[in-house]
Each structure stands twice: as structure tokens, then as C-alpha cells.
Design a protein around this motif. Structure first.
Motif: not given
Length: 142
Positions: A7-30
Motif C-alpha cells: 500500500g501507499g503507506s508502506g503496509s504489506v498485504y498478504v493473502a493465501a488459500r491453503p488446504l488445512v487438514c485437521v484429524r483427517g478433515v480437509c478444507e480450504y481457507q482464505l
């Protein structure tokens, strides 16, 4: 996939869409985060994708940023009846979700977002592919 926007203020924005698996249950998160110019994390949001996992549409695309550093993130994710739609989320500069909008094209097929940009008036434009009557077409929405 990981995307970054400064951004113009020098702030940095980061986004990812990982596949997260917990105890065999997987889901995409943003995951979306903002860092100040010194690398200090200011906020992070994690959202679980709704509906079934759709791996080819699980990417996050380039970020849109307004002059006041409202952030737009667009992904292709689960839509109606097993299809994929554009989903665009807007956060204010403090990381508070302001809106979530989806686009399902006129033919009800897969719609895959590819980019978002923001004009000087704060209007966001999302573009990508949309299933047409005889194949894929492009669609740009405001």
C-alpha cells in the motif's frame, strides 16, 4: 498460492488459500494479513471456504487495494449445485470484513475469477472466465 500487495503507506498485504487438514478433515481457507512497514503483523483473517473442496478453483488472485487501503481479495470457490463462482471479499484498513460478493454467470456453469482492481473512486472490478453457451467466455463485474 501466496499473493502480496504493498500500500501507499508502506503496509504489506498478504493473502493465501491453503488446504488445512485437521484429524483427517480437509478444507480450504482464505488467509489475509496486513503488516506495517516494519514487518509487524497488524491483523489476520482466516475464513473457511463453504461447500465442497474444489482444488482447481482454490487459488487466490492478485489483490485490489483502494487509496484508503481497503483490500479486495477474489477467489474461485464453491458455487451453486457443484459449480464454481467468483467470490470477492472486501476488508477495511483495520481488517474488518465489509462485504462478500459472488458472481454466478448467466449459464450457471463454472466462473473462475483471475484479477481484481480498484479505481480511484473505490469501485472494484473483478474479471475472469465464465461458462457461456458454447464454451468459456470472459466476464468483468463491478
Amino acid at each position: 498460492m501466496l499473493v502480496v500487495k504493498v500500500g501507499g503507506s508502506g503496509s504489506v498485504y498478504v493473502a493465501a488459500r491453503p488446504l488445512v487438514c485437521v484429524r483427517g478433515v480437509c478444507e480450504y481457507q482464505l488467509w489475509t494479513s496486513k503488516f506495517d512497514a516494519y514487518g509487524n503483523r497488524l491483523w489476520t483473517n482466516a475464513t473457511v471456504a463453504e461447500g465442497p473442496i474444489y482444488q482447481p478453483g482454490s487459488r487466490v488472485w492478485p489483490l485490489g487495494l483502494s487509496d484508503v487501503e481497503d483490500l479486495w481479495v477474489t477467489v474461485s470457490g464453491p458455487g451453486a449445485v457443484g459449480t464454481v463462482d467468483y467470490t470477492t471479499t472486501r476488508y477495511n484498513s483495520n481488517g474488518v470484513k465489509q462485504s462478500v460478493r459472488s458472481y454466478d454467470g448467466p449459464w450457471g456453469g463454472n466462473d473462475l475469477s483471475r484479477a481484481v482492481t480498484v479505481d480511484k473512486n473505490g469501485n472494484a472490478f473483478v474479471t475472469g472466465f465464465s461458462r457461456g453457451s458454447v464454451g468459456n467466455d470472459f466476464a468483468t463485474v463491478k
